[in-house]
Design a protein around this motif. Structure first.
Motif, PDB file in Angstrom:
ATOM      1  N   LEU A  63      30.698  58.156  44.223  1.00 35.46           N
ATOM      2  CA  LEU A  63      31.338  59.064  43.253  1.00 35.46           C
ATOM      3  C   LEU A  63      30.300  59.484  42.213  1.00 35.46           C
ATOM      4  O   LEU A  63      29.831  58.651  41.441  1.00 35.46           O
ATOM      5  N   PHE A  64      29.982  60.759  42.184  1.00 36.52           N
ATOM      6  CA  PHE A  64      28.864  61.229  41.362  1.00 36.52           C
ATOM      7  C   PHE A  64      29.301  62.319  40.378  1.00 36.52           C
ATOM      8  O   PHE A  64      30.267  63.053  40.614  1.00 36.52           O
ATOM      9  N   ALA A  65      28.533  62.405  39.288  1.00 34.46           N
ATOM     10  CA  ALA A  65      28.711  63.465  38.290  1.00 34.46           C
ATOM     11  C   ALA A  65      27.381  64.180  38.110  1.00 34.46           C
ATOM     12  O   ALA A  65      26.380  63.562  37.737  1.00 34.46           O
ATOM     13  N   PHE A  66      27.377  65.467  38.394  1.00 36.19           N
ATOM     14  CA  PHE A  66      26.215  66.327  38.141  1.00 36.19           C
ATOM     15  C   PHE A  66      26.470  66.972  36.782  1.00 36.19           C
ATOM     16  O   PHE A  66      27.380  67.800  36.637  1.00 36.19           O
ATOM     17  N   THR A  67      25.699  66.544  35.768  1.00 37.55           N
ATOM     18  CA  THR A  67      25.891  67.074  34.410  1.00 37.55           C
ATOM     19  C   THR A  67      24.559  67.611  33.895  1.00 37.55           C
ATOM     20  O   THR A  67      23.490  67.236  34.393  1.00 37.55           O
ATOM     21  N   ALA A  68      24.635  68.468  32.875  1.00 37.12           N
ATOM     22  CA  ALA A  68      23.407  69.091  32.371  1.00 37.12           C
ATOM     23  C   ALA A  68      23.564  69.464  30.895  1.00 37.12           C
ATOM     24  O   ALA A  68      23.611  70.640  30.542  1.00 37.12           O
ATOM     25  N   GLU A  69      23.673  68.439  30.049  1.00 39.11           N
ATOM     26  CA  GLU A  69      23.624  68.636  28.593  1.00 39.11           C
ATOM     27  C   GLU A  69      24.584  69.716  28.094  1.00 39.11           C
ATOM     28  O   GLU A  69      24.217  70.541  27.259  1.00 39.11           O
ATOM     29  N   GLY A  70      25.791  69.723  28.615  1.00 41.80           N
ATOM     30  CA  GLY A  70      26.793  70.668  28.122  1.00 41.80           C
ATOM     31  C   GLY A  70      26.976  71.911  28.976  1.00 41.80           C
ATOM     32  O   GLY A  70      27.887  72.690  28.735  1.00 41.80           O
ATOM     33  N   ASP A  71      26.120  72.116  29.979  1.00 38.31           N
ATOM     34  CA  ASP A  71      26.367  73.173  30.954  1.00 38.31           C
ATOM     35  C   ASP A  71      27.510  72.728  31.879  1.00 38.31           C
ATOM     36  O   ASP A  71      27.843  71.545  31.918  1.00 38.31           O
ATOM     37  N   PRO A  72      28.109  73.643  32.631  1.00 40.03           N
ATOM     38  CA  PRO A  72      29.247  73.261  33.483  1.00 40.03           C
ATOM     39  C   PRO A  72      28.901  72.167  34.497  1.00 40.03           C
ATOM     40  O   PRO A  72      27.865  72.235  35.177  1.00 40.03           O
ATOM     41  N   ASN A  73      29.769  71.176  34.578  1.00 39.19           N
ATOM     42  CA  ASN A  73      29.541  70.024  35.457  1.00 39.19           C
ATOM     43  C   ASN A  73      30.080  70.264  36.859  1.00 39.19           C
ATOM     44  O   ASN A  73      30.985  71.078  37.064  1.00 39.19           O
TER      45      ASN A  73
END
Ligand SMILES: [Zn+2]
Length: 325
Positions: free
Chosen positions: A25-35
């Protein structure tokens, strides 16, 4: 000097994080950009929200390929916004799953939203020419759909209206991990331009009743403890309630939108001004809250032309400030 429209001046690349919240189970996040969420089943992969273009989606695919070679068969759209859905073709999924409300919004206003969002946030639409057109769901559900990715149970739920009328969350009941889409944001300003502000807090309460231990918000870092999850939900709820209360009071007093905007901005900025995209969101958010408090149930359709007219009307304040300085 006038503020740049929406996020047109936001050009610096963000750092990507690919967190594992539980096995597969993963989360692709980028400092407030859409996940984007990634769920790996026994023989296939599910992606929750796609990024804005097929070229942007390649960054997600590269991370997926670091952890599995299973095919991406399922894409879930948390809602209809272009920045979430237009990268879908990159995954070549068998199924694109969306709620009835999301499907209907794509039919009704998907093209206008596409044109509007590209103008608002060009950085997120890198290589926009790679978008083959609107993303059409192939499976549409009303309230709930359960998928078994082998032994892994995945519940796809519409818990009520909030950020849009079609909001969808993806819930793993065994692992107690929730992918919330834009119903929950973390240190990022909720965009409410298409929202149902009176319904949103109750929808968040139903979301909290699921009992998530970990939560991937629409924007912002993954929340990895129940305390962080509670803080993320409470922060979003607080913003929504205070926005609507401030705007509703202005409407009840018969004030014009511009005055209500200035007062609401001043009331919210001390507590929320540090959240990403605050400046971008506030004109849209106050405009929609004003509509809703005036009795307009469904948001008026945003177009690239309406976006700019609204911005000029509300951001005069910044021009005057600049002139005085
Ligand atoms: Zn959205």
């Amino acid at each position: 000097m006038a503020k740049a429209f929406a996020s047109q001046a936001d050009l610096s690349e963000k750092r990507i994080t690919f967190d594992e919240l539980g096995p597969g189970l993963f989360a692709f996040t980028a400092e407030g950009d859409p996940n984007t969420g990634v769920i790996i089943g026994d023989d296939s992969v599910m992606v929750v929200d796609t990024q804005a273009t097929p070229v942007m989606a390649q960054q997600v695919i590269a991370r997926i390929r670091e952890v599995t070679d299973k095919p991406v068969k399922h894409v879930v759209l948390s809602h209809y916004h272009a920045v979430r859905v237009l990268g879908a073709s990159a995954y070549q999924p068998e199924n694109i799953i969306a709620s009835r409300g999301t499907h209907d919004l794509i039919v009704e206003r998907g093209q206008q939203d596409y044109e509007s969002e590209v103008g608002r946030f060009p950085r997120l639409f890198d290589s926009v020419e790679s978008v083959p057109g609107l993303t059409w769901p192939t499976i549409v559900f009303d309230k709930r759909l359960t998928l078994y990715l082998g032994r892994r149970e995945v519940q796809i739920l519409h818990l009520g209206r909030g950020h849009t009328k079609g909001d969808t969350v993806v819930w793993l009941p065994e692992e107690k991990v929730l992918y919330s889409g834009d119903l929950v944001e973390y240190e990022a300003t909720p965009y409410t331009g298409d929202a149902y502000l009176r319904d949103w807090p109750a929808t968040l309460s139903r979301l909290a009743e699921l009992g998530p231990q970990k939560l991937v918000p629409g924007r912002g870092a993954a929340l990895k403890t129940s305390a962080e999850v509670a803080a993320g939900i409470a922060g979003t709820q607080d913003f929504i309630k205070r926005l609507y209360a401030a705007v509703g009071a202005g409407v009840a007093a018969g004030k014009p939108l511009k005055d209500i905007y200035d007062e609401t901005y001043a009331a919210l900025e001390p507590d929320f001004g540090k959240w990403v995209i605050f400046e971008h969101c506030m004109p849209f958010d106050v405009t929609r809250a004003y509509e809703e408090a005036s009795g307009i149930d469904d948001s008026r359709i945003w177009t690239a032309v309406r976006d700019l007219e609204m911005w000029r009307g509300l951001e005069q304040r910044a021009e005057f400030k600049g002139a005085e300085a």
